[in-house]
Scaffold this motif. Structure first.
Motif, short mmCIF file in Angstrom:
data_model
loop_
_atom_site.label_atom_id
_atom_site.label_comp_id
_atom_site.label_asym_id
_atom_site.label_seq_id
_atom_site.Cartn_x
_atom_site.Cartn_y
_atom_site.Cartn_z
N ALA A 13 30.39 39.81 43.32
CA ALA A 13 29.56 39.13 42.22
C ALA A 13 29.58 40.00 41.09
N HIS A 14 29.46 41.20 41.01
CA HIS A 14 29.39 42.16 39.80
C HIS A 14 30.59 42.08 38.94
N LEU A 15 31.82 42.22 40.02
CA LEU A 15 33.07 42.48 39.06
C LEU A 15 33.56 41.01 38.65
N ALA A 16 33.21 39.97 39.24
CA ALA A 16 33.93 38.72 38.81
C ALA A 16 33.18 38.03 37.67
N SER A 17 32.18 38.96 36.71
CA SER A 17 31.47 38.08 35.98
C SER A 17 31.88 38.36 34.41
N PRO A 18 32.94 39.24 33.85
CA PRO A 18 33.03 39.67 32.57
C PRO A 18 33.40 38.32 31.61
N THR A 19 34.26 37.29 32.10
CA THR A 19 34.53 36.33 31.30
C THR A 19 33.16 35.36 31.08
N HIS A 70 42.37 37.29 39.05
CA HIS A 70 42.74 38.30 39.91
C HIS A 70 42.67 37.61 41.27
N ILE A 71 42.44 36.30 41.50
CA ILE A 71 42.39 35.83 42.77
C ILE A 71 43.71 36.01 43.71
N PHE A 72 44.78 36.16 43.12
CA PHE A 72 45.95 36.33 43.73
C PHE A 72 46.12 37.86 44.28
N SER A 126 35.10 46.43 35.49
CA SER A 126 35.58 45.48 36.45
C SER A 126 36.95 45.34 36.91
N GLN A 127 37.47 45.39 35.70
CA GLN A 127 39.18 45.63 36.10
C GLN A 127 39.49 46.63 36.67
N VAL A 163 51.87 42.09 36.76
CA VAL A 163 51.28 40.89 36.50
C VAL A 163 49.91 41.24 35.73
N LEU A 164 49.13 42.12 36.32
CA LEU A 164 47.88 42.55 35.93
C LEU A 164 47.93 43.83 34.97
#
Length: 832
Positions: A28-34, A374-376, A189-190, A237-238
């Motif tokens: 929840a914390h890492l997936a919020s930047p965008t 980052h889902i993959f 987060s990244q 990719v990342l």
């Protein structure tokens, strides 16, 4: 399930719940930047437009001079494609507040070859230029891994950014504008996700390398290859690959990112093949997977010499048969009951979901976000963890399988001697008394010589299940193994011997009675391939003596079985038969297509026919079968008793026919084997058959070999005595070929002895045989017995035997064995 197991299951579930809570909170914390781009956090307004240059010749001046060719649409509508073309994007920014703002423009595509950022003022004048991309030299690792450009906007300032993207690979480049603080959150987060991913994969790789060095299973090397391929692919990719490898290496990996895709596909198929053990099956799917691996390897090499946007299209096309192949391999194993594939099957769920979301995001069907981006990576991370769990489950299963094979017989899957010994040791440690009970299927080794291994094993299983069902009712017989679903008490010791243990304090006589009753309840017949096998059993009981140990205990149990048999184990001749022939024999008996032939016995004193020996024949057999082999087949399949009763019935029928022709003094001799003593109430059945056909008991004689006497001394004494009381006579057959014939003449009430033909065939020329035969004749007469000589084939031999005083003769000189009708004609001609 016991309380201890429930307690540990609850603890494991609690731990799993806590771990999932930690993962969910972190995600929840890492997936919020965008969610915190500048347009959502400050009064910065933007306007976007773009233009695609398929000629790749457009300059900045031409772009600025031709504003009418721009598409005034959001960047998410850009028609990104795998093609040779440039993408020009225009980003107009306006700061509608008085204070300056520090902006970070993030270009989320670290694989782009060239990315130029032109900063122009509101009059179109170039202020500065920023060059990014993995083919641009002199950048920092931060700029390579996270392409971005910093921009300071003064209060109420308007400015524009012209972005040119030139790449041969994936061209889609999401652009997000962050404030300084939000950009730092993005980087944290990244870095957090990258660190978790890299850490987990490296630890998994090291751990499985250790496992490979210990177990030497190639599947662990393939798993490590998959991990390295995942690091290569996601690093490109990342962008975090710039921190894993030397700069020149990572630039090369970016250029050959299609090769990394092929590598991960190659190890996916290889792992599926090896993990599911198709290399052991060598089936069609295995051969197909090997061919597909060769194709992937070839295409990966070809990709080095192709442009990325061409090789990428080939790779995406090859993914369809890859998924089909893997799904087919998994499905086949699941259908066959592959126990330890569940975690591996689960590992495909995140992979398929992640692999589906990524192209949907690239094609615009799913909006871009940090989580989607980052889902993959998360999918591969989950897959790696589940694959590790699958490997661990595989090891656990193999350990359980090894333990299972150590404690169960391979053919019947029943408990073996090891579990019997373990139970004995447990009893001994508690200083308890116990009796070892053994039950053996009679003549099981003989059955094995004509049955298939699966058929003989099924007989043991059937008998063991019946025995298990009976003793489960009685708590005196202990469990040899405690399981959740069952607690077996019977062990398979091989060769048709089953074992169990009684701990009840009781007399041996009582326990013998219990085992006798148990054996009476066991299956008496077993049908296989159309044959009703007759099953017989014997048992033994042994108790420990002076702590003599398990091996001695078991040895005395086997000795008890041997003593119970009361025989000498002579080697039986080899016989090449099968159960189908035995089934034909049984059917021939029941349909009366078998026959008895009669060979006359001649009274040598007056030359008349005084009797005949009934010999078994199978006139309609598909191939020649020696009579001794026929008897041996019947003995090995349990048909001997049924066959003997049939012969007795046919002999009585022949005697009845002779009576009707007036030959009431004529006798019929029938051969009996040692195994016939197992026929319940045999003498009573003989009497009933005699009464059925209306003959007298003295018309029926029974010939017994010395071998039968050796095997069943006590039973045979009683049997002969009962036959004599009935009125039938007993003949000692094959006299002189055994070990203790003189002793038998004293102990048994024989009416006649029959000298074996081996002494007669060369009697005229062999003086030693003449002495033996003459001695036997004189001895028989002195014991008030008659004597019959077998094997007379010429007149000279007959004259010599008459001179010696022999009573009866039999052989080809008079007649071979013939059917009853021919025999009646033969005997009629002799009395004319």
């Amino acid at each position: 399930m016991n309380n201890k197991a429930l307690k540990y299951n609850f603890v494991s579930f609690l731990i799993l719940t806590i771990l999932f809570f930690i993962i969910a909170t972190l995600a929840a914390h890492l997936a919020s930047p965008t969610r915190y781009t500048i347009d959502k956090t400050a009064p910065i307004y933007s306007n976007t437009a773009y233009r695609i240059d398929s000629s790749k010749a457009l300059t900045l001046e031409q772009f600025l001079a031709e504003p009418d060719k721009l598409k005034q649409r959001p960047f998410k509508d850009v028609e990104w494609d795998l093609a040779a073309q440039d993408y020009w994007l225009k980003l107009d920014l306006e700061n509608r507040q008085a204070k300056p703002v520090e902006l970070a423009i993030h270009f989320d595509n670290p694989m782009v070859d060239y990315l130029s950022v032109y900063h122009v003022d509101d009059k179109g004048q170039l202020i500065d230029t920023t060059e990014l991309g993995d083919k641009v030299s002199g950048l920092s690792l931060f700029q390579y891994s996270t392409p971005h450009s910093m921009l300071t906007m003064q209060g109420y300032e308007q400015t524009s950014l012209i972005i040119k993207i030139d790449t041969v690979g994936i061209s889609k480049t999401p652009i997000n504008i962050y404030g300084e603080k939000e950009f730092q959150d993005l980087l944290r987060s990244q870095s957090g996700i990258w660190g978790i991913f890299i850490g987990v994969l490296i630890m998994a790789g090291l751990y499985n390398l250790v496992l490979f060095l210990g177990i030497r299973d190639r599947v662990y090397l393939i798993y490590i290859g998959y991990i390295i391929s995942a690091l290569l692919l996601m690093g490109s990719v990342l962008g975090f690959g710039f921190y894993l490898w030397p700069l020149s290496w990572q630039i090369f990996f970016n250029e050959q990112v299609v090769f990394s895709n092929y590598a991960i596909a190659f190890f996916t198929v290889a792992f599926c093949t090896m993990f599911l053990r198709y290399h052991k099956d060598n089936c069609r799917l295995y051969k197909l997977s090997i061919s597909f691996l060769a194709l992937l390897f070839s295409l990966s090499l070809i990709s080095f010499f192709m442009l990325e946007y061409h090789s990428s299209k080939i790779f995406f096309a090859i993914m369809v048969p890859l998924y089909i192949l893997c799904i087919c391999m998994i499905y086949k194993k699941l259908v066959s009951g592959f126990r330890w594939a569940k975690f591996y099957v689960m590992s495909w769920v995140p992979l398929i979901v992640g692999a589906a979301i990524q192209p949907l995001e690239l094609t615009g069907f799913i909006p871009y976000s940090f989580a989607v981006r980052h889902i993959f990576l998360v999918a591969i991370l989950c897959e790696i963890v589940l694959m590790a769990m699958a490997l661990a489950d595989r090891v656990r299963y193999q350990r359980e399988k090894a333990l299972y094979h150590a404690t169960h017989t391979q053919q019947t899957e029943l408990l073996n001697q090891a579990m019997l010994k373990q139970a004995y040791m447990a009893i001994a440690s508690e200083h308890r008394l116990a009796n070892l009970c053994l039950v053996k299927i009679e003549q099981f080794n003989a059955l094995m010589s004509i049955l298939k291994p699966s058929q003989s094993s099924q007989i043991i299983i059937t008998v063991a299940q019946s025995l298990e069902h009976q003793i489960n009712k009685n708590r005196q017989f202990i469990n040899l193994e405690s399981a959740l679903d069952n607690s077996p008490k019977v062990a398979d010791l091989g060769n048709g011997v089953l074992a169990f243990i009684s701990t009840k304090i009781q007399s041996q006589a009582e326990l013998h009675q219990e085992l006798s009753n148990l054996c009476k309840q066991l299956p008496k017949q077993y049908k296989v391939a159309g044959l009703d096998l007759q099953l017989y059993y014997r048992y033994s009981i042994t108790e420990p003596v002076n702590d003599d140990g398990f091996d001695i205990w078991l040895q005395r149990g086997y000795l008890g079985l041997s003593q119970k048999q009361h025989n000498i184990d002579f080697t039986t001749p080899h016989i090449d038969m099968d159960v189908s022939l035995a089934a034909e024999l049984q059917q021939a008996m029941r349909s009366n297509t078998l026959a008895i032939y009669l060979q006359p016995i001649i009274n040598l004193r007056n030359g008349t026919i005084c009797g005949a020996e009934a010999l078994l024949r199978w006139p309609t057999a598909g191939k020649y079968l020696d009579i001794e082999q026929l008897i041996l087949l019947a003995e090995r399949t349990g048909l001997i008793n049924e066959l003997s009763l049939w012969v007795i019935d046919q002999a009585c029928l022949a005697a009845a026919q002779l009576n009707r022709q007036g030959y009431r003094e004529h006798t019929i001799s029938v051969n009996l084997s040692a195994k016939n003593l197992a026929i319940p109430k045999l003498v009573e059945k003989v009497e009933n058959t005699i009464l059925k056909h209306g003959i007298t008991a003295d018309q029926l004689k029974f010939e017994l070999t010395e071998f039968a006497l050796i095997k069943n001394h006590d039973e045979m004494v009683s049997f002969i005595s009962e036959l004599n009381k009935l009125g039938s006579k007993v003949v000692l057959d094959d006299f002189g070929t055994g070990y203790s014939s003189l002793n038998y003449l004293v102990n048994y009430s024989f009416s006649t002895i029959k000298v074996d033909k081996s002494f007669i065939l060369d009697l005229v020329n062999n003086t030693t045989n003449q002495v033996v035969v003459k001695t036997a004749i004189d001895m028989a007469h002195n014991l008030d017995m008659n004597i019959t000589i077998e094997g007379i084939e010429d007149q000279e031999t007959e004259k010599m035997l008459i001179k010696m005083g022999a009573d009866q003769g039999q052989g080809y000189y008079y007649s071979k064995a013939v059917p009853i009708n021919e025999y009646l004609s033969f005997i009629a001609s002799q009395f004319k």
